[in-house]
Motif scaffolding. Structure first.
Motif, short mmCIF file in Angstrom:
data_model
loop_
_atom_site.label_atom_id
_atom_site.label_comp_id
_atom_site.label_asym_id
_atom_site.label_seq_id
_atom_site.Cartn_x
_atom_site.Cartn_y
_atom_site.Cartn_z
N GLU A 1 38.18 -0.79 -15.36
CA GLU A 1 37.06 -1.16 -14.49
C GLU A 1 37.50 -2.05 -13.35
OE1 GLU A 1 33.79 -2.95 -16.59
OE2 GLU A 1 34.01 -1.55 -18.24
N MET B 1 24.60 -10.27 -16.43
CA MET B 1 25.38 -10.33 -17.66
C MET B 1 25.54 -11.74 -18.19
SD MET B 1 28.12 -7.30 -17.09
CE MET B 1 28.64 -7.29 -18.77
N PHE C 1 37.17 4.83 -9.86
CA PHE C 1 36.20 3.85 -9.38
C PHE C 1 36.45 2.52 -10.07
CE2 PHE C 1 32.29 1.48 -9.41
CZ PHE C 1 31.79 1.67 -8.14
N VAL D 1 25.75 -13.72 -7.35
CA VAL D 1 26.73 -12.96 -6.61
C VAL D 1 26.38 -12.74 -5.16
CG1 VAL D 1 28.08 -11.69 -8.28
CG2 VAL D 1 25.76 -10.96 -7.74
N VAL E 1 27.02 -1.18 -17.87
CA VAL E 1 28.05 -1.22 -16.82
C VAL E 1 28.98 -0.02 -16.96
CG1 VAL E 1 30.09 -2.48 -16.02
CG2 VAL E 1 27.98 -3.71 -16.49
N VAL E 2 29.40 0.23 -18.20
CA VAL E 2 30.32 1.35 -18.42
C VAL E 2 29.67 2.67 -18.00
CG1 VAL E 2 31.58 2.64 -20.19
CG2 VAL E 2 31.59 0.13 -20.23
N VAL F 1 33.43 -10.78 -17.11
CA VAL F 1 32.57 -10.22 -18.14
C VAL F 1 31.12 -10.61 -17.89
CG1 VAL F 1 32.05 -10.16 -20.60
CG2 VAL F 1 34.42 -10.13 -19.84
N LYS F 2 30.89 -11.91 -17.60
CA LYS F 2 29.51 -12.37 -17.52
C LYS F 2 29.01 -12.56 -16.09
CE LYS F 2 30.01 -14.90 -21.82
NZ LYS F 2 30.26 -16.27 -22.29
N GLY F 3 29.88 -12.42 -15.12
CA GLY F 3 29.42 -12.54 -13.75
C GLY F 3 29.14 -13.96 -13.29
N ILE G 1 24.34 -9.53 -22.17
CA ILE G 1 25.41 -8.92 -22.96
C ILE G 1 24.89 -8.58 -24.37
CG2 ILE G 1 27.69 -9.32 -23.98
CD1 ILE G 1 28.29 -11.06 -21.50
N LEU H 1 29.26 6.86 -11.46
CA LEU H 1 29.73 6.73 -10.08
C LEU H 1 31.05 7.49 -9.90
CD1 LEU H 1 28.97 2.95 -9.41
CD2 LEU H 1 27.83 4.90 -8.34
N LYS H 2 31.90 7.36 -10.90
CA LYS H 2 33.19 8.04 -10.86
C LYS H 2 32.98 9.56 -10.87
CE LYS H 2 36.12 5.74 -13.47
NZ LYS H 2 36.93 5.35 -14.64
N MET I 1 38.60 10.52 -7.67
CA MET I 1 39.10 9.18 -7.36
C MET I 1 38.63 8.17 -8.39
SD MET I 1 38.74 7.16 -3.78
CE MET I 1 37.50 6.04 -4.37
N MET J 1 29.54 2.90 -14.21
CA MET J 1 30.86 3.19 -13.65
C MET J 1 31.23 4.64 -13.82
SD MET J 1 33.51 0.19 -14.29
CE MET J 1 34.67 1.38 -13.69
N ILE K 1 23.78 -4.54 -9.13
CA ILE K 1 24.13 -5.78 -9.84
C ILE K 1 23.58 -5.69 -11.26
CG2 ILE K 1 23.96 -8.29 -9.80
CD1 ILE K 1 23.11 -7.90 -6.76
N ARG L 1 26.92 -4.50 -21.28
CA ARG L 1 28.27 -3.93 -21.15
C ARG L 1 28.21 -2.41 -21.13
NH1 ARG L 1 32.32 -4.78 -19.11
NH2 ARG L 1 33.42 -3.37 -20.51
N VAL M 1 29.30 2.50 -2.98
CA VAL M 1 28.46 1.67 -3.82
C VAL M 1 29.35 0.64 -4.50
CG1 VAL M 1 27.06 1.66 -5.92
CG2 VAL M 1 26.79 3.49 -4.24
N THR M 2 28.95 -0.62 -4.47
CA THR M 2 29.71 -1.56 -5.29
C THR M 2 28.90 -1.93 -6.49
OG1 THR M 2 28.92 -3.51 -4.15
CG2 THR M 2 30.97 -2.58 -3.35
N LEU M 3 29.62 -2.11 -7.57
CA LEU M 3 29.00 -2.47 -8.83
C LEU M 3 29.51 -3.86 -9.16
CD1 LEU M 3 27.50 -1.74 -11.43
CD2 LEU M 3 29.59 -0.69 -12.24
N THR M 4 28.59 -4.78 -9.31
CA THR M 4 29.04 -6.13 -9.61
C THR M 4 28.10 -6.75 -10.64
OG1 THR M 4 29.50 -8.26 -8.63
CG2 THR M 4 27.86 -6.96 -7.53
N GLN M 5 28.47 -7.94 -11.08
CA GLN M 5 27.66 -8.53 -12.13
C GLN M 5 27.27 -9.95 -11.77
OE1 GLN M 5 30.78 -8.70 -11.73
NE2 GLN M 5 31.89 -8.91 -13.64
N ARG N 1 35.08 -1.50 -10.33
CA ARG N 1 33.97 -2.35 -9.91
C ARG N 1 34.47 -3.63 -9.24
NH1 ARG N 1 32.47 -6.40 -13.89
NH2 ARG N 1 33.42 -5.97 -15.90
#
Lengths: 542, 118
Positions: free
Chosen positions: A40, B33, A3, A101, B46-47, A84-86, B38, B53-54, A1, B50, B30, B43, B61-65, A5
């Protein structure tokens, strides 16, 4: 699946589309690609989120941040800063979102204090994906009804829930179904010919959650024993037609419409019929005539559609919102449903707020909420420092209420007591800049245009009322004309053939009752207090 | 679709896809960024997160910034929020990010040596 973000929900209800949501979406996709984020972040189209006055609206999950009034030029900033920067772009959020966040779900004022039953999926799921509807519990009620309940039991459940027709007439839905439960071949019609000015709830339900309506139709079909359903959508609703057709195709593919659903032996299928934009076709028998390919005019009643409807067969006609309530009643039971709203009008009601109100848009609230709460809490009050003058409930064919009645509970019976109606759920709010006589002229011009001409009281009554109103605005009316207007309106109310002529006098009668002083100012002093009627003097100006 | 079981199986599958919008995640990761993050390579972190996780098909799970949290010298920073407890890791490379998923999220063991001491 895959994913992702972030999920970005782009509201593609018609108000947002008209304000450029599709352009915003396409720039968003390009910007995401430019930043290399296309794998993403997922962009999803969704139905109306509610705050239509600040369209277009985007929601970014998992943070749950609502961006409103997004212009194509803002997209780059949202992508570069937030994605990009949140750092959420606070100037587009409206409320003070801290740049962290963990402060999540900053929702606009209009969305707080609502109770969402019918709209529970709107703005959360992608209406073009049946699996997202199923993911939120969709079609379970249909399964439960077909596998575990007898048709009589479904009718009994809906009857005891107290659900009443949400199209305007407020007829108890379960009772309507029980009238149709005998006989061989039958039809079920979903009335989506939403013609009432200021009403757009059905469109946004169909656009935001089309499967809820289809599921409601299938349950209703099972309850009354109809295997054919029609959904009559007005022709202007192109997006609704498109999404409902896609929903029908997807449901057929999964066997949720068609032959032998859930292996129960029950078959049900739905076809779309497109209306041509006549107000009268929202009347159930005119609608039936229209489906039969005839001119849309009401029939004489009795016989009622429950006995002799479409092609002479017993037919149930239910409104979109009514049917969208049905799966929830079957799923969670009549007792749960009755716990919302008032004893005489259980459940929630979807209202469309328009006019001089800060937060125009779509809301769903429990029945019995007061007009004051809707206007000043959810609606954010009257803008630009003006004061509230009048609220018309239930659309153009509804009654008009003065400031003294702001505390009247919004349910069928309480509104009927003050000469108004809940009707379709349209709420038109007017501030002190408007002239009551001028408003009434707008209403009557509409009815004069839409009266089908079949019965005399409506065909002759509406132009005569319009003439009298114009006389008042010209300064040539006498006091006796007001009595004539009231008499004419009362006659129309009792002797017209269908709901059009029976309810179009409502604004006339309520305005004459609650704003008599303003009519008299026009007639006796030859003055228009609001300064709108050009041929009359403005009050206070010599 | 022949039974309620079929429907529920599909429902379960669909829920994985929409979970992100419901706020029902088990763990929140979290990544900070701000410009500092950065510039230090957030970055790529994050990649890497992700992709891991994939690869592991982890869906709760949530991935956030978020923006700069004021510890620029510790960037890139990854914060793991699990069972109400927040753990902040500093100076995380893509390789370390993958290990955080393996150890902290899958095996439930905080990777002590990278934790930023308060």
């Amino acid at each position: 699946m895959e994913f992702y973000r972030n999920h970005i929900l782009v509201c593609t209800g018609e108000p947002c589309v008209l304000k450029g949501a599709l352009e915003v979406e396409s720039i968003l996709l390009t910007e995401l690609q430019k930043q290399g984020l296309e794998n993403e972040i997922r962009v999803i189209r969704t139905g109306c989120l509610g705050p239509c006055n600040v369209a277009p609206v985007l929601v970014v999950y998992p943070e749950g941040i609502y961006y409103s009034g997004v212009k194509p030029g803002d997209v780059q900033e949202i992508v570069a800063e937030h994605l990009v920067k949140g750092r959420p772009v606070t100037r587009l959020v409206g409320t003070d979102v801290e740049k962290r966040v963990d402060v999540v779900y900053q929702v606009p004022q209009i969305l707080t204090g609502q109770e969402r039953v019918v709209l529970r999926n709107c703005g959360i799921i992608n209406p073009d994906e049946i699996v997202e509807y199923i993911g939120r519990g969709g079609y379970e009620a249909l399964g439960k009804a077909l596998i575990h309940l007898k048709p009589e039991e479904v009718i009994e459940e809906v009857k005891s829930s107290g659900l009443r027709g949400r199209g305007g007439a407020a007829f108890p839905t379960g009772l309507k179904w029980s009238f149709t439960a005998s006989g061989e071949e039958k039809y079920l019609i979903c009335n989506a010919d939403e013609g009432e000015p200021g009403t757009f709830k059905d469109r946004l339900i169909l656009e935001g959650d089309p499967h809820a309506v289809l599921e409601g139709m299938a349950i209703a079909g099972y309850a009354v024993g109809a295997e054919h359903g029609f959904i009559y959508i007005r022709g202007e609703y192109t997006l609704s037609i498109e999404r409902v057709q896609r929903a029908i195709d997807q449901a057929r593919k999964l066997g949720l419409l068609g032959k032998n659903i859930f292996d129960s032996g029950f078959s049900f299928d739905v076809e779309i019929r497109v209306g041509a934009g006549a107000y009268i076709c929202g009347e159930e028998l005119a609608l039936i005539e229209s489906i039969e390919g005839k001119r849309g005019e009401p029939r004489y009643k009795p016989p009622y559609p429950g006995q002799t409807g479409l092609w002479g067969k017993p037919t149930v006609v239910n409104n979109v919102e009514t049917l969208a309530n049905v799966p929830h009643i079957i799923e969670q039971g009549a007792e749960w449903y009755k716990s919302i709203g008032t004893p005489g009008s259980p459940g929630t009601k979807v209202f469309t707020l328009t006019g001089n109100i800060k937060n125009e848009g779509l809301i769903e609230v429990p029945m019995g909420i007061t007009l004051r709460e809707i206007i000043y809490q959810l609606g954010g009050g009257i803008p630009d420092g003006h004061s509230f003058k009048m609220a018309q409930t239930g659309g153009t064919a509804g009654g008009c209420l003065p400031p003294e009645m702001l505390d009247v509970p919004m349910d069928y019976d309480e509104l009927a007591k003050v000469g108004s109606a809940l009707g379709s759920g349209a709420l038109l709010i007017m501030d002190d800049r408007h002239c009551i006589v001028d408003l009434l002229k707008c209403f009557m011009r509409f009815f004069n245009h839409e009266s089908c001409g079949k019965c005399t009281p409506c065909r002759e009554g509406t132009p005569r009322l319009l003439e009298l109103i114009e006389k008042i605005m010209d300064g040539t009316a006498v006091k006796a004309d007001l009595d004539l207007m009231a008499k004419l309106a009362e006659n129309m109310e009792i002797s017209s053939l269908c709901g059009l002529g029976q309810s179009s006098p409502k604004p006339v009668l309520t305005l004459l009752e609650y704003y008599q002083h303003e009519f008299l100012a026009h007639i006796e002093d030859k003055k228009c207090p609001a300064g709108v009627c050009k041929k009359l003097q403005v009050k206070g100006v010599v | 679709m022949k039974s309620l079981e079929d429907l529920r199986a599909l429902k379960k599958k669909a829920q994985e896809k929409t979970k992100l919008r419901e706020g029902q995640e088990r763990v929140k990761i979290i990544v900070t960024m701000g410009t500092c993050g950065i510039a230090s390579g957030a970055r790529d972190v994050v990649v890497a997160l992700m992709e891991e996780l994939k690869k592991r098909n982890i869906t709760d799970v949530t991935l956030t910034q978020t923006g700069c949290i004021g510890m620029c010298e510790k960037e890139p920073i990854v914060i793991v929020e699990k069972e109400g407890k927040k753990t902040a890791y500093g100076k995380i490379s893509p390789d370390k990010a993958v290990q955080i998923i393996n150890q902290h999220i899958v095996n439930n063991q905080v990777v002590g040596e990278w934790v930023i001491e308060p």
